[in-house]
Design a protein around this motif. Structure first.
Motif, PDB file in Angstrom:
ATOM      1  N   GLU A 268      -9.224 -17.702 -48.073  1.00  0.00           N
ATOM      2  CA  GLU A 268      -9.399 -16.931 -46.838  1.00  0.00           C
ATOM      3  C   GLU A 268     -10.825 -16.410 -46.728  1.00  0.00           C
ATOM      4  O   GLU A 268     -11.273 -15.640 -47.574  1.00  0.00           O
ATOM      5  CB  GLU A 268      -8.401 -15.757 -46.805  1.00  0.00           C
ATOM      6  CG  GLU A 268      -6.974 -16.166 -46.557  1.00  0.00           C
ATOM      7  CD  GLU A 268      -6.749 -16.652 -45.130  1.00  0.00           C
ATOM      8  OE1 GLU A 268      -7.093 -15.918 -44.195  1.00  0.00           O
ATOM      9  OE2 GLU A 268      -6.227 -17.767 -44.966  1.00  0.00           O
ATOM     10  N   ARG A 269     -11.534 -16.813 -45.688  1.00  0.00           N
ATOM     11  CA  ARG A 269     -12.882 -16.317 -45.430  1.00  0.00           C
ATOM     12  C   ARG A 269     -12.960 -15.776 -44.011  1.00  0.00           C
ATOM     13  O   ARG A 269     -12.219 -16.203 -43.137  1.00  0.00           O
ATOM     14  CB  ARG A 269     -13.919 -17.447 -45.590  1.00  0.00           C
ATOM     15  CG  ARG A 269     -14.341 -17.722 -47.019  1.00  0.00           C
ATOM     16  CD  ARG A 269     -15.175 -16.597 -47.625  1.00  0.00           C
ATOM     17  NE  ARG A 269     -16.420 -16.375 -46.937  1.00  0.00           N
ATOM     18  CZ  ARG A 269     -17.572 -16.963 -47.240  1.00  0.00           C
ATOM     19  NH1 ARG A 269     -17.619 -17.846 -48.225  1.00  0.00           N
ATOM     20  NH2 ARG A 269     -18.676 -16.693 -46.585  1.00  0.00           N
ATOM     21  N   GLU A 270     -13.889 -14.858 -43.791  1.00  0.00           N
ATOM     22  CA  GLU A 270     -14.055 -14.297 -42.439  1.00  0.00           C
ATOM     23  C   GLU A 270     -15.239 -14.938 -41.735  1.00  0.00           C
ATOM     24  O   GLU A 270     -16.273 -15.195 -42.349  1.00  0.00           O
ATOM     25  CB  GLU A 270     -14.258 -12.787 -42.520  1.00  0.00           C
ATOM     26  CG  GLU A 270     -12.985 -12.025 -42.824  1.00  0.00           C
ATOM     27  CD  GLU A 270     -13.158 -10.518 -42.652  1.00  0.00           C
ATOM     28  OE1 GLU A 270     -14.313 -10.071 -42.537  1.00  0.00           O
ATOM     29  OE2 GLU A 270     -12.141  -9.809 -42.635  1.00  0.00           O
ATOM     30  N   VAL A 271     -15.060 -15.194 -40.453  1.00  0.00           N
ATOM     31  CA  VAL A 271     -16.142 -15.685 -39.591  1.00  0.00           C
ATOM     32  C   VAL A 271     -16.180 -14.783 -38.374  1.00  0.00           C
ATOM     33  O   VAL A 271     -15.126 -14.443 -37.819  1.00  0.00           O
ATOM     34  CB  VAL A 271     -15.875 -17.154 -39.144  1.00  0.00           C
ATOM     35  CG1 VAL A 271     -16.965 -17.641 -38.203  1.00  0.00           C
ATOM     36  CG2 VAL A 271     -15.779 -18.064 -40.339  1.00  0.00           C
ATOM     37  N   VAL A 272     -17.371 -14.364 -37.954  1.00  0.00           N
ATOM     38  CA  VAL A 272     -17.493 -13.538 -36.749  1.00  0.00           C
ATOM     39  C   VAL A 272     -17.746 -14.452 -35.555  1.00  0.00           C
ATOM     40  O   VAL A 272     -18.701 -15.234 -35.535  1.00  0.00           O
ATOM     41  CB  VAL A 272     -18.647 -12.506 -36.883  1.00  0.00           C
ATOM     42  CG1 VAL A 272     -18.863 -11.776 -35.561  1.00  0.00           C
ATOM     43  CG2 VAL A 272     -18.330 -11.502 -37.978  1.00  0.00           C
ATOM     44  N   LEU A 273     -16.849 -14.375 -34.555  1.00  0.00           N
ATOM     45  CA  LEU A 273     -17.004 -15.152 -33.323  1.00  0.00           C
ATOM     46  C   LEU A 273     -17.545 -14.231 -32.237  1.00  0.00           C
ATOM     47  O   LEU A 273     -17.021 -13.131 -32.032  1.00  0.00           O
ATOM     48  CB  LEU A 273     -15.661 -15.705 -32.860  1.00  0.00           C
ATOM     49  CG  LEU A 273     -15.107 -16.954 -33.547  1.00  0.00           C
ATOM     50  CD1 LEU A 273     -13.803 -17.351 -32.885  1.00  0.00           C
ATOM     51  CD2 LEU A 273     -16.073 -18.107 -33.478  1.00  0.00           C
TER      52      LEU A 273
END
Length: 357
Positions: A251-256
């Motif tokens: 699980e990784r976070e990406v900012v959209l």
């Protein structure tokens, strides 16, 4: 049923020398102007197109055609003329005097939409700055024969005209707004730095207005950002976090980040005022270029987006082409698109399952 801002007649004056291309351009341009008028809250009563060898320097269109437009306005109870170009102050004044109708150009229409839809402090300041910059040269068009600053007979004595006070106040206000926007830009920069330090990858969603950028953001992140079938529904950048698998890291976070939609011939004052909004895209690791696949003018729209990205010096950032609204495209046309654009993604932002690889 009457629209909140009355009835309008849309006017397009095209270049006859372009031949068949001019007719196609006029059709596409008027379709977009009609959509802009609808978004602004004006009911379109009629559309008038005139092809000329050159634009009339005073009335834009021919005087005979302008008389026809006045008669048509009386018949249809229209009170507004909307021109599909930026009028000079002298042209707007001449047409208004001759027709006794309210005269608006494309720039004013876009500014009005932005003024209605700006919600954040940032957005409101940017719109006010653009409106002031647009209005200032038009203030100087007024008769200054009574000016105390011109000198000579009748020009001596204390005081200055209301017009000059207005102009001076406008200049002071522009300076104040530019200072405020610089402060807000610094705050945004600090927020972006925090994200960068945290090592969170950022993806900016860019594209032509009403291509479905906000809907795609909502579908991917499960957020509830305002998304409407109108031009310029988004005026402020909005960032949301997307959790996803990331090259075996789990699980990784990406900012959209959702951005303001582009449009052809975006008014230069508005472009300058909203330039700071596109700073979010400047720090992105990837740009998602969203295209409305169901729009017949999609190639023109893609060209406009490429030009704006080059002007913003963002053309070097890696870009993924995303064709949206595929549920509205004929299957044969979709197959042809998939063959010609093998590297692109094809999605329907209202259906989450199409966004999965």
């Amino acid at each position: 049923v009457k629209a909140k801002d009355g009835r309008a007649i849309l006017v397009h004056v095209g270049d006859k020398s372009k031949g068949a291309w001019a007719a196609r351009e006029a059709g596409e341009s008027m379709r977009e102007l009609r959509e802009l008028a609808r978004t602004a809250g004006t009911e379109v009563a009629d559309c008038v197109v005139q092809m000329r060898d050159h634009v009339d320097p005073k009335f834009v269109m021919g005087k005979g055609k302008l008389e026809e437009v006045v008669v048509r306005a009386m018949q249809l109870d229209a009170s507004v003329l909307v021109f599909d170009r930026e009028l000079t102050p002298a042209q707007a004044s001449a047409v208004a005097k001759h027709t006794d109708l309210k005269v608006i150009d494309r720039t004013q229409l876009i500014l009005d939409i932005f003024a209605q839809r700006a919600e954040s402090k940032d957005g409101k300041l940017q719109v006010e700055l653009a409106q002031l910059k647009y209005a200032m040269p038009r203030l100087s068009q007024k008769d200054d024969s009574l000016s105390r600053l011109t000198g000579g007979i009748g020009g001596r004595g204390p005081g200055e005209t209301k017009l000059e006070i207005g102009r001076r106040r406008a200049k002071d206000r522009v300076t104040h707004l530019e200072r405020q926007l610089k402060k807000l830009a610094k705050q945004r920069e600090q927020r972006r730095r925090k994200r960068t330090r945290g090592g969170t990858p950022t993806v900016a969603i860019v594209g032509y207005t009403n291509a479905g950028k906000s809907t795609l953001l909502n579908t991917l992140t499960g957020s509830e950002v305002l998304a409407e079938d109108r031009l310029f529904a988004t005026l402020e950048t909005r960032s949301r976090t997307l959790r996803c698998g990331w090259a075996g890291w789990g699980e990784r976070e990406v900012v959209l980040t959702d951005t303001v939609g582009f449009i052809r011939n975006l008014p230069k004052d508005l472009f300058a005022a909203f330039r700071a909004t596109f700073e979010e895209a400047a720090d992105a690791d990837l740009l998602l270029h969203v295209v409305d696949a169901s729009d017949q003018a999609r190639e023109d729209h893609m060209r406009t987006v490429h030009e704006v990205l080059e002007e913003l010096e963002l053309s070097e950032i890696p870009r993924l082409l995303v064709y949206n609204k595929i549920d509205l495209v004929e299957p044969s046309e979709l197959r042809m698109l998939e063959r010609t654009q093998p590297a692109a993604a094809f999605v329907s932002a209202v259906r989450r399952e199409t966004t999965r690889p």
